[in-house]
Design a protein around this motif. Structure first.
Motif, PDB file in Angstrom:
ATOM      1  N   THR A   1       0.835  -1.208   0.000  1.00  0.00           N
ATOM      2  CA  THR A   1       0.000   0.000   0.000  1.00  0.00           C
ATOM      3  C   THR A   1       0.872   1.263   0.000  1.00  0.00           C
ATOM      4  OG1 THR A   1      -1.796  -1.150   1.118  1.00  0.00           O
ATOM      5  CG2 THR A   1      -1.790   1.256   1.276  1.00  0.00           C
ATOM      6  N   PHE A   2       1.928   1.236   0.783  1.00  0.00           N
ATOM      7  CA  PHE A   2       2.838   2.377   0.885  1.00  0.00           C
ATOM      8  C   PHE A   2       3.611   2.603  -0.414  1.00  0.00           C
ATOM      9  CE2 PHE A   2       7.185   3.862   1.843  1.00  0.00           C
ATOM     10  CZ  PHE A   2       6.895   5.114   2.353  1.00  0.00           C
ATOM     11  N   MET A   3       4.068   1.530  -1.048  1.00  0.00           N
ATOM     12  CA  MET A   3       4.941   1.654  -2.212  1.00  0.00           C
ATOM     13  C   MET A   3       4.221   2.009  -3.507  1.00  0.00           C
ATOM     14  SD  MET A   3       7.505  -1.548  -1.549  1.00  0.00           S
ATOM     15  CE  MET A   3       8.760  -1.140  -2.752  1.00  0.00           C
ATOM     16  N   GLN A   4       3.008   1.577  -3.676  1.00  0.00           N
ATOM     17  CA  GLN A   4       2.328   1.762  -4.965  1.00  0.00           C
ATOM     18  C   GLN A   4       2.315   3.201  -5.474  1.00  0.00           C
ATOM     19  OE1 GLN A   4      -1.245  -0.715  -5.791  1.00  0.00           O
ATOM     20  NE2 GLN A   4      -0.890  -1.416  -3.702  1.00  0.00           N
ATOM     21  N   PRO A   5       2.008   4.190  -4.650  1.00  0.00           N
ATOM     22  CA  PRO A   5       1.994   5.558  -5.172  1.00  0.00           C
ATOM     23  C   PRO A   5       3.385   6.069  -5.583  1.00  0.00           C
ATOM     24  CG  PRO A   5       0.828   5.437  -3.076  1.00  0.00           C
ATOM     25  CD  PRO A   5       1.507   4.123  -3.274  1.00  0.00           C
ATOM     26  N   MET A   6       4.436   5.394  -5.149  1.00  0.00           N
ATOM     27  CA  MET A   6       5.800   5.836  -5.442  1.00  0.00           C
ATOM     28  C   MET A   6       6.436   5.024  -6.564  1.00  0.00           C
ATOM     29  SD  MET A   6       7.206   6.522  -1.615  1.00  0.00           S
ATOM     30  CE  MET A   6       7.230   4.780  -1.248  1.00  0.00           C
ATOM     31  N   ASP A   7       5.622   4.339  -7.336  1.00  0.00           N
ATOM     32  CA  ASP A   7       6.099   3.433  -8.373  1.00  0.00           C
ATOM     33  C   ASP A   7       7.211   4.047  -9.225  1.00  0.00           C
ATOM     34  OD1 ASP A   7       6.416   1.430 -10.262  1.00  0.00           O
ATOM     35  OD2 ASP A   7       4.377   1.545 -11.026  1.00  0.00           O
ATOM     36  N   GLU A   8       6.919   5.137  -9.882  1.00  0.00           N
ATOM     37  CA  GLU A   8       7.885   5.742 -10.801  1.00  0.00           C
ATOM     38  C   GLU A   8       9.138   6.215 -10.073  1.00  0.00           C
ATOM     39  OE1 GLU A   8       7.968   9.587 -13.673  1.00  0.00           O
ATOM     40  OE2 GLU A   8       6.166   8.340 -13.779  1.00  0.00           O
ATOM     41  N   MET A   9       8.977   6.867  -8.939  1.00  0.00           N
ATOM     42  CA  MET A   9      10.105   7.382  -8.182  1.00  0.00           C
ATOM     43  C   MET A   9      11.034   6.256  -7.727  1.00  0.00           C
ATOM     44  SD  MET A   9      10.142   9.442  -4.579  1.00  0.00           S
ATOM     45  CE  MET A   9       9.729   7.967  -3.663  1.00  0.00           C
ATOM     46  N   MET A  10      10.457   5.138  -7.297  1.00  0.00           N
ATOM     47  CA  MET A  10      11.261   4.012  -6.797  1.00  0.00           C
ATOM     48  C   MET A  10      12.201   3.473  -7.868  1.00  0.00           C
ATOM     49  SD  MET A  10       8.475   1.755  -4.674  1.00  0.00           S
ATOM     50  CE  MET A  10       8.963   0.397  -5.664  1.00  0.00           C
ATOM     51  N   ARG A  11      11.769   3.456  -9.074  1.00  0.00           N
ATOM     52  CA  ARG A  11      12.567   2.858 -10.137  1.00  0.00           C
ATOM     53  C   ARG A  11      13.639   3.792 -10.667  1.00  0.00           C
ATOM     54  NH1 ARG A  11       9.694  -1.405  -9.694  1.00  0.00           N
ATOM     55  NH2 ARG A  11       7.492  -1.134  -9.386  1.00  0.00           N
ATOM     56  N   GLN A  12      13.518   5.066 -10.402  1.00  0.00           N
ATOM     57  CA  GLN A  12      14.498   6.037 -10.883  1.00  0.00           C
ATOM     58  C   GLN A  12      15.861   5.850 -10.230  1.00  0.00           C
ATOM     59  OE1 GLN A  12      12.777   9.896 -10.321  1.00  0.00           O
ATOM     60  NE2 GLN A  12      11.335   9.643 -12.000  1.00  0.00           N
ATOM     61  N   GLY A  13      15.889   5.507  -8.969  1.00  0.00           N
ATOM     62  CA  GLY A  13      17.159   5.375  -8.265  1.00  0.00           C
ATOM     63  C   GLY A  13      17.882   4.069  -8.521  1.00  0.00           C
ATOM     64  N   GLY A  14      17.250   3.149  -9.222  1.00  0.00           N
ATOM     65  CA  GLY A  14      17.891   1.874  -9.515  1.00  0.00           C
ATOM     66  C   GLY A  14      17.783   0.848  -8.400  1.00  0.00           C
ATOM     67  N   ALA A  15      17.102   1.197  -7.313  1.00  0.00           N
ATOM     68  CA  ALA A  15      16.967   0.252  -6.211  1.00  0.00           C
ATOM     69  C   ALA A  15      16.010  -0.888  -6.559  1.00  0.00           C
ATOM     70  CB  ALA A  15      16.479   0.961  -4.956  1.00  0.00           C
ATOM     71  N   PHE A  16      15.116  -0.623  -7.515  1.00  0.00           N
ATOM     72  CA  PHE A  16      14.138  -1.636  -7.910  1.00  0.00           C
ATOM     73  C   PHE A  16      14.162  -1.783  -9.421  1.00  0.00           C
ATOM     74  CE2 PHE A  16      12.562   0.081  -3.927  1.00  0.00           C
ATOM     75  CZ  PHE A  16      12.292  -1.077  -3.217  1.00  0.00           C
ATOM     76  N   GLY A  17      13.987  -3.011  -9.865  1.00  0.00           N
ATOM     77  CA  GLY A  17      13.884  -3.265 -11.291  1.00  0.00           C
ATOM     78  C   GLY A  17      12.480  -2.982 -11.769  1.00  0.00           C
ATOM     79  N   LEU A  18      12.271  -3.257 -13.038  1.00  0.00           N
ATOM     80  CA  LEU A  18      10.934  -3.091 -13.600  1.00  0.00           C
ATOM     81  C   LEU A  18       9.971  -4.057 -12.945  1.00  0.00           C
ATOM     82  CD1 LEU A  18      11.841  -2.755 -17.374  1.00  0.00           C
ATOM     83  CD2 LEU A  18      11.240  -0.933 -15.765  1.00  0.00           C
ATOM     84  N   ARG A  19       8.761  -3.610 -12.773  1.00  0.00           N
ATOM     85  CA  ARG A  19       7.718  -4.439 -12.194  1.00  0.00           C
ATOM     86  C   ARG A  19       7.529  -5.688 -13.063  1.00  0.00           C
ATOM     87  NH1 ARG A  19       2.211  -1.388 -11.598  1.00  0.00           N
ATOM     88  NH2 ARG A  19       3.587  -0.093 -12.794  1.00  0.00           N
ATOM     89  N   VAL A  20       7.381  -6.820 -12.418  1.00  0.00           N
ATOM     90  CA  VAL A  20       7.129  -8.085 -13.109  1.00  0.00           C
ATOM     91  C   VAL A  20       5.619  -8.288 -13.164  1.00  0.00           C
ATOM     92  CG1 VAL A  20       7.446 -10.593 -12.976  1.00  0.00           C
ATOM     93  CG2 VAL A  20       9.326  -9.058 -12.333  1.00  0.00           C
ATOM     94  N   GLU A  21       5.117  -8.626 -14.323  1.00  0.00           N
ATOM     95  CA  GLU A  21       3.676  -8.832 -14.471  1.00  0.00           C
ATOM     96  C   GLU A  21       3.267 -10.160 -13.830  1.00  0.00           C
ATOM     97  OE1 GLU A  21       1.506  -6.560 -15.608  1.00  0.00           O
ATOM     98  OE2 GLU A  21       3.245  -5.240 -15.820  1.00  0.00           O
ATOM     99  N   VAL A  22       2.178 -10.118 -13.085  1.00  0.00           N
ATOM    100  CA  VAL A  22       1.601 -11.310 -12.467  1.00  0.00           C
ATOM    101  C   VAL A  22       0.095 -11.278 -12.721  1.00  0.00           C
ATOM    102  CG1 VAL A  22       3.381 -11.588 -10.697  1.00  0.00           C
ATOM    103  CG2 VAL A  22       1.376 -10.187 -10.200  1.00  0.00           C
ATOM    104  N   PRO A  23      -0.571 -12.412 -12.616  1.00  0.00           N
ATOM    105  CA  PRO A  23      -2.028 -12.427 -12.824  1.00  0.00           C
ATOM    106  C   PRO A  23      -2.738 -11.493 -11.836  1.00  0.00           C
ATOM    107  CG  PRO A  23      -1.157 -14.663 -12.714  1.00  0.00           C
ATOM    108  CD  PRO A  23      -0.037 -13.743 -12.341  1.00  0.00           C
ATOM    109  N   GLU A  24      -3.857 -10.937 -12.271  1.00  0.00           N
ATOM    110  CA  GLU A  24      -4.632 -10.025 -11.421  1.00  0.00           C
ATOM    111  C   GLU A  24      -5.057 -10.659 -10.107  1.00  0.00           C
ATOM    112  OE1 GLU A  24      -7.888  -7.641 -12.831  1.00  0.00           O
ATOM    113  OE2 GLU A  24      -6.920  -7.489 -14.796  1.00  0.00           O
TER     114      GLU A  24
END
Length: 184
Positions: free
Chosen positions: A145-168
């Motif tokens: 819940t905390f991380m979702q709104p920061m999706d784009e920002m989190m990936r800019q620093g390189g700490a996280f890779g691209l989101r992996v797609e999973v079933p809904e």
């Protein structure tokens, strides 16, 4: 920061640290060089990172801590005890520091970043060493819940890779792990 929030953070950290400690203690001697889900890391590097966050949060390494290379279990336990000691001391827990999220108290930094980092790396260590990778469901939901709104920002620093797609209909833990760029 109130004493209540500090004790809540300490309780959350203690709970997640207990699960991490269980995994750390179960790593066989030859398991520390096992590849991690974190690209380019082995199990020992997860400990090195977590121990390094102690220095990041507190501005100094854990005193008298053994080397991660020589004693990863001891190094982790020293870092854990240092964080818990800081949370128990209002003068330390309430100290303001600069962070990627602006000026925060040490307690806030641990609540915002430390608990979640430890949670995700519990999964990483579990996967690297073939252990149960089930995480605390309440903390999984809180972190996601905390991380979702920061999706784009989190990936800019390189700490996280691209989101992996999973079933809904994937369970919350699978969605969180995939959100952090790891393949569940």
């Amino acid at each position: 920061m109130t004493e209540n929030s500090s004790s809540q953070t300490a309780d959350r950290y203690r709970k997640i640290a207990a699960a991490f400690t269980e995994r750390v203690e179960r790593v066989p001697a030859d398991g520390w060089d096992s590849p991690s889900p974190c690209e380019g890391w082995v199990a020992r590097d997860i400990i090195r990172h977590i121990v390094g966050t102690t220095e990041f949060f507190l501005g100094a390494p854990a005193q008298g801590a053994p080397s991660v290379d020589e004693d990863p279990v001891g190094a982790w336990k020293s870092a854990r005890d240092t964080i818990l000691g800081a949370l128990a001391d209002p003068a330390i827990a309430g100290k303001e520091v600069e962070s990627p999220a602006g000026t925060r108290t040490i307690e806030e930094m641990i609540a915002i970043f430390g608990v979640g980092d430890l949670l995700i790396h519990t999964w990483d260590l579990s996967r690297a060493t073939g252990q149960d990778d089930t995480l605390d469901a309440d903390e999984v939901n809180r972190l996601f819940t905390f991380m979702q709104p920061m999706d784009e920002m989190m990936r800019q620093g390189g700490a996280f890779g691209l989101r992996v797609e999973v079933p809904e209909d994937a369970d919350p833990q699978t969605r969180l792990i995939a959100f952090t760029g790891r393949t569940p």
